[in-house]
Design a protein around this motif. Structure first.
Motif, PDB file in Angstrom:
ATOM      1  N   MET A   1      28.735 -19.374 -23.614  1.00 24.25           N
ATOM      2  CA  MET A   1      27.545 -19.609 -23.339  1.00 24.25           C
ATOM      3  C   MET A   1      26.344 -20.394 -25.044  1.00 24.25           C
ATOM      4  O   MET A   1      26.230 -19.096 -25.597  1.00 24.25           O
ATOM      5  N   LEU A   2      25.290 -20.730 -25.124  1.00 26.34           N
ATOM      6  CA  LEU A   2      24.944 -21.031 -25.853  1.00 26.34           C
ATOM      7  C   LEU A   2      23.234 -20.733 -26.017  1.00 26.34           C
ATOM      8  O   LEU A   2      23.327 -20.397 -25.341  1.00 26.34           O
ATOM      9  N   ALA A   3      22.712 -20.019 -26.432  1.00 25.13           N
ATOM     10  CA  ALA A   3      21.639 -19.639 -27.212  1.00 25.13           C
ATOM     11  C   ALA A   3      20.284 -20.041 -26.749  1.00 25.13           C
ATOM     12  O   ALA A   3      20.419 -21.799 -27.240  1.00 25.13           O
ATOM     13  N   GLY A   4      19.677 -20.191 -25.695  1.00 31.81           N
ATOM     14  CA  GLY A   4      18.122 -20.775 -25.919  1.00 31.81           C
ATOM     15  C   GLY A   4      18.837 -21.354 -24.767  1.00 31.81           C
ATOM     16  O   GLY A   4      17.928 -22.342 -23.634  1.00 31.81           O
ATOM     17  N   THR A   5      20.132 -21.564 -23.889  1.00 31.22           N
ATOM     18  CA  THR A   5      20.673 -22.012 -23.384  1.00 31.22           C
ATOM     19  C   THR A   5      19.365 -22.110 -21.359  1.00 31.22           C
ATOM     20  O   THR A   5      19.400 -20.802 -21.398  1.00 31.22           O
ATOM     21  N   LEU A   6      18.603 -23.003 -21.182  1.00 30.76           N
ATOM     22  CA  LEU A   6      18.229 -22.660 -19.329  1.00 30.76           C
ATOM     23  C   LEU A   6      19.494 -22.835 -18.790  1.00 30.76           C
ATOM     24  O   LEU A   6      20.203 -23.655 -18.318  1.00 30.76           O
ATOM     25  N   PHE A   7      19.377 -22.007 -17.340  1.00 28.01           N
ATOM     26  CA  PHE A   7      19.808 -21.826 -16.292  1.00 28.01           C
ATOM     27  C   PHE A   7      19.054 -21.970 -14.779  1.00 28.01           C
ATOM     28  O   PHE A   7      17.770 -22.056 -15.249  1.00 28.01           O
ATOM     29  N   THR A   8      19.346 -22.555 -14.421  1.00 29.29           N
ATOM     30  CA  THR A   8      18.550 -23.465 -13.195  1.00 29.29           C
ATOM     31  C   THR A   8      19.308 -23.443 -12.040  1.00 29.29           C
ATOM     32  O   THR A   8      21.537 -23.184 -12.202  1.00 29.29           O
ATOM     33  N   ALA A   9      18.798 -22.639 -11.081  1.00 35.22           N
ATOM     34  CA  ALA A   9      19.991 -22.749  -9.780  1.00 35.22           C
ATOM     35  C   ALA A   9      20.661 -23.799  -9.121  1.00 35.22           C
ATOM     36  O   ALA A   9      20.187 -24.559  -9.316  1.00 35.22           O
ATOM     37  N   PRO A  10      21.644 -23.179  -8.898  1.00 34.45           N
ATOM     38  CA  PRO A  10      22.241 -24.813  -7.914  1.00 34.45           C
ATOM     39  C   PRO A  10      21.652 -25.023  -6.701  1.00 34.45           C
ATOM     40  O   PRO A  10      21.653 -24.624  -5.529  1.00 34.45           O
ATOM     41  N   VAL A  54      18.068 -16.857 -30.903  1.00 33.74           N
ATOM     42  CA  VAL A  54      18.125 -15.970 -30.556  1.00 33.74           C
ATOM     43  C   VAL A  54      17.769 -14.746 -30.212  1.00 33.74           C
ATOM     44  O   VAL A  54      17.508 -13.315 -29.779  1.00 33.74           O
ATOM     45  N   LEU A  55      16.447 -15.627 -30.797  1.00 38.58           N
ATOM     46  CA  LEU A  55      15.158 -13.709 -31.051  1.00 38.58           C
ATOM     47  C   LEU A  55      14.715 -14.462 -30.299  1.00 38.58           C
ATOM     48  O   LEU A  55      13.809 -15.445 -30.097  1.00 38.58           O
ATOM     49  N   ASP A  56      13.596 -13.035 -30.127  1.00 40.89           N
ATOM     50  CA  ASP A  56      11.849 -13.592 -29.525  1.00 40.89           C
ATOM     51  C   ASP A  56      11.725 -14.228 -29.938  1.00 40.89           C
ATOM     52  O   ASP A  56      11.174 -13.785 -32.055  1.00 40.89           O
ATOM     53  N   PRO A  57      10.105 -14.306 -29.743  1.00 44.44           N
ATOM     54  CA  PRO A  57       9.453 -14.922 -31.066  1.00 44.44           C
ATOM     55  C   PRO A  57       8.946 -14.139 -31.979  1.00 44.44           C
ATOM     56  O   PRO A  57       8.284 -14.073 -33.977  1.00 44.44           O
ATOM     57  N   VAL A  58       8.427 -12.832 -31.799  1.00 43.24           N
ATOM     58  CA  VAL A  58       7.996 -11.842 -32.573  1.00 43.24           C
ATOM     59  C   VAL A  58       8.983 -11.400 -32.986  1.00 43.24           C
ATOM     60  O   VAL A  58       8.348 -10.865 -34.335  1.00 43.24           O
ATOM     61  N   THR A  59      10.150 -10.818 -33.156  1.00 49.77           N
ATOM     62  CA  THR A  59      10.960 -10.335 -33.444  1.00 49.77           C
ATOM     63  C   THR A  59      11.237 -10.856 -34.582  1.00 49.77           C
ATOM     64  O   THR A  59      11.214 -10.186 -35.660  1.00 49.77           O
ATOM     65  N   TYR A  60      11.194 -12.294 -34.310  1.00 50.26           N
ATOM     66  CA  TYR A  60      11.369 -13.418 -35.509  1.00 50.26           C
ATOM     67  C   TYR A  60      10.595 -13.599 -36.425  1.00 50.26           C
ATOM     68  O   TYR A  60      11.121 -13.211 -37.451  1.00 50.26           O
ATOM     69  N   ASP A  61       9.517 -12.957 -35.567  1.00 50.81           N
ATOM     70  CA  ASP A  61       8.397 -13.015 -37.163  1.00 50.81           C
ATOM     71  C   ASP A  61       7.952 -11.607 -37.968  1.00 50.81           C
ATOM     72  O   ASP A  61       8.050 -11.668 -38.794  1.00 50.81           O
ATOM     73  N   LYS A 270       9.458 -18.727 -16.827  1.00 55.64           N
ATOM     74  CA  LYS A 270       9.278 -19.373 -18.263  1.00 55.64           C
ATOM     75  C   LYS A 270      11.017 -19.861 -18.474  1.00 55.64           C
ATOM     76  O   LYS A 270      11.073 -20.839 -19.647  1.00 55.64           O
ATOM     77  N   GLY A 271      11.856 -19.697 -17.767  1.00 55.05           N
ATOM     78  CA  GLY A 271      12.532 -20.045 -18.372  1.00 55.05           C
ATOM     79  C   GLY A 271      13.855 -19.187 -18.057  1.00 55.05           C
ATOM     80  O   GLY A 271      13.493 -17.598 -18.373  1.00 55.05           O
ATOM     81  N   THR A 272      14.953 -19.242 -18.847  1.00 53.75           N
ATOM     82  CA  THR A 272      16.259 -17.920 -18.500  1.00 53.75           C
ATOM     83  C   THR A 272      16.602 -18.683 -19.730  1.00 53.75           C
ATOM     84  O   THR A 272      17.412 -19.732 -19.978  1.00 53.75           O
ATOM     85  N   LYS A 273      16.977 -17.574 -20.977  1.00 54.75           N
ATOM     86  CA  LYS A 273      18.009 -17.659 -22.221  1.00 54.75           C
ATOM     87  C   LYS A 273      18.542 -16.500 -22.053  1.00 54.75           C
ATOM     88  O   LYS A 273      18.514 -15.576 -21.744  1.00 54.75           O
ATOM     89  N   THR A 274      20.072 -17.333 -23.831  1.00 55.15           N
ATOM     90  CA  THR A 274      20.722 -15.917 -24.081  1.00 55.15           C
ATOM     91  C   THR A 274      20.002 -15.715 -25.280  1.00 55.15           C
ATOM     92  O   THR A 274      19.846 -16.362 -26.162  1.00 55.15           O
ATOM     93  N   LEU A 275      19.167 -14.058 -25.636  1.00 56.03           N
ATOM     94  CA  LEU A 275      18.474 -13.439 -26.730  1.00 56.03           C
ATOM     95  C   LEU A 275      19.327 -12.274 -27.308  1.00 56.03           C
ATOM     96  O   LEU A 275      19.934 -11.740 -25.949  1.00 56.03           O
ATOM     97  N   LEU A 276      19.137 -12.009 -28.319  1.00 57.76           N
ATOM     98  CA  LEU A 276      19.262 -10.815 -28.456  1.00 57.76           C
ATOM     99  C   LEU A 276      18.210  -9.470 -28.274  1.00 57.76           C
ATOM    100  O   LEU A 276      17.521  -9.635 -27.922  1.00 57.76           O
ATOM    101  N   MET A 277      18.446  -8.412 -27.381  1.00 55.95           N
ATOM    102  CA  MET A 277      17.743  -7.210 -26.680  1.00 55.95           C
ATOM    103  C   MET A 277      18.330  -6.206 -26.921  1.00 55.95           C
ATOM    104  O   MET A 277      19.742  -5.440 -27.151  1.00 55.95           O
TER     105      MET A 277
END
Length: 427
Positions: A1-10, A54-61, A270-277
């Protein structure tokens, strides 16, 4: 699954099995992947750009500025949720609705287990109710000892250390520990209670806090504060939940990611993503030798600027991004952005902005699985609170938390959650 990919319900209706598998076994077919994000990789200011997706914007900053400590990638674990909670969810699929701001038809489990869809105007509130009814602390949990350190991020100086205990109790919608399904009697129809007590230093010794959340979300919460030097219980005003709690960088509203009613916020998916947590295996971390415990338990260590951040591994997770804005325009908070782990619905990361929409605080709550923690927690199947760091970027101060979480009904008795217990000194 690619980072940042948005998931939508079928578009088509799913079977109950499909819904349950997507909700509670998202990694059954394999862990999420992203280019270069392999176990053991260390991310810091020198290579953060490579992993920005794969980082939220604040963690990246904060990584780019050298404020946040380097992040080591850990293995993505399936944080198993209690089978009784899953079964309760299965039994309620399609039966729960939001009516007049309250849940209708809800018995137990996850109210809305289907994947959220951007085409659903109410997706945000559904996620909020899922978060409210998560199994992160089980039906009862005690955090003791619980050390908060007030730190100057600029100098690294620890200005204050406060020792607490915190207890949580679900009055209703219980699934794993007796009494099931609810505590009785419960004349005020509470859903959940939180109780806290400070032991040191001397100026806050004996201070107690209690908040009782109503089962009907539209109803006001009950809050109480006991100050040792006054020797009396007083009502906690609603406005006090957004004040600094005992001089820390936390507000009561910050507890657990957000501790308040769904009705107090406007919610937007705001969407579903693949991120480091910051989800990890506690017993495989570089743990601190401070605060030695009789059973050998060790706490998570802190690192980064001012030692304001839990020193833990992060793993790739499927997360729902949820933006919330206060209904009360006098709130000091302009908005919050929560990152909800899709499997457990805990909130490991929350970004808090002020009313001018400037970043105010970066909120990290580290979670571990009960299967990688205390022996007494094994088989309780929950993602439990294990560390925290609340970093105030505007004032360059932080509060960190190191603690021992145990799921044990006997340590959070019902009698604890009453003003009478507080008047007795919390004993």
């Amino acid at each position: 699954m690619l980072a940042g990919t948005l998931f939508t319900a079928p578009a088509l209706a799913q079977s109950a099995d499909d819904v349950i598998n997507q909700a509670f076994s998202p990694y059954k077919a394999g862990a999420p992947t992203a280019a270069g994000v392999n176990v053991g990789v260390v991310i810091d200011k020198n290579n953060a750009d490579q992993f920005k997706a794969v980082l939220d914007p604040v963690t990246y900053d904060l990584l780019k500025k050298g404020v946040h400590p380097s992040i080591e990638v850990g293995p993505t674990d399936s944080f198993e949720v209690h089978p009784k909670y899953i079964e309760a969810t299965r039994q309620n699929i399609g039966k729960v609705k939001i009516v007049g701001g309250n849940l209708e038809g809800y018995i137990a489990g996850r109210p809305f287990p289907e994947l959220p869809s951007s085409s659903d105007a109410d997706a945000g509130r559904k996620l909020a109710f899922n978060f409210r009814h998560t199994f992160s602390a089980g039906d009862n949990v005690q955090i003791k000892p619980f050390y908060w350190k007030y730190r100057n991020a600029a100098t690294g100086k620890v200005d204050r250390t406060v020792e607490f205990q915190f207890n949580f109790l679900n009055f209703k919608h219980r699934v794993a520990e007796e009494p099931i399904p609810a505590v009785s009697p419960n004349p005020n129809d509470y859903f959940r209670g939180i109780y806290g007590k400070a032991f040191s230093p001397q100026d806050v010794q004996g201070t107690q806090l209690m908040i009782l959340l109503p089962d009907q979300d539209q109803e006001a919460s009950d809050g109480y504060l006991y100050l040792g030097f006054q020797r009396r219980v007083r009502r906690l005003e609603t406005s006090q939940t957004t004040d600094a709690f005992l001089g820390s960088t936390l507000m009561i509203q910050d507890f657990e990611g957000y501790f308040g009613r769904v009705a107090e916020m406007n919610w937007k998916f705001k969407g579903t993503k693949t991120l480091l947590m910051p989800l990890y295996r506690h017993n495989e971390q570089k743990l601190s030798d401070e605060y030695k415990q009789p059973d050998g338990y060790k706490f998570v260590a802190m690192a980064g600027k001012g030692e304001c951040f839990p020193d833990v591994t992060w793993q790739l997770r499927q997360v729902h991004v949820l933006e919330m804005t206060p209904v009360d325009k006098s709130s000091p908070v302009g908005r919050r952005v929560m990152y909800l782990d899709s499997q457990t619905f805990v909130a490991p990361r929350t970004l808090i902005y002020d009313r001018a929409d400037k970043l105010w605080k970066s909120w990290t709550i580290g979670h571990t699985s009960t299967e990688h923690h205390l022996p007494s927690n094994k088989g309780k199947f929950a993602a439990i609170y294990d560390s925290f760091g609340m970093f105030d970027v505007q004032n360059q101060r932080c509060t960190t938390g190191q603690f021992r979480t145990e799921i044990d009904a006997s340590k959070s008795p019902v009698r604890m959650f009453s003003p009478q217990f507080m008047r007795s000194g919390g004993a």
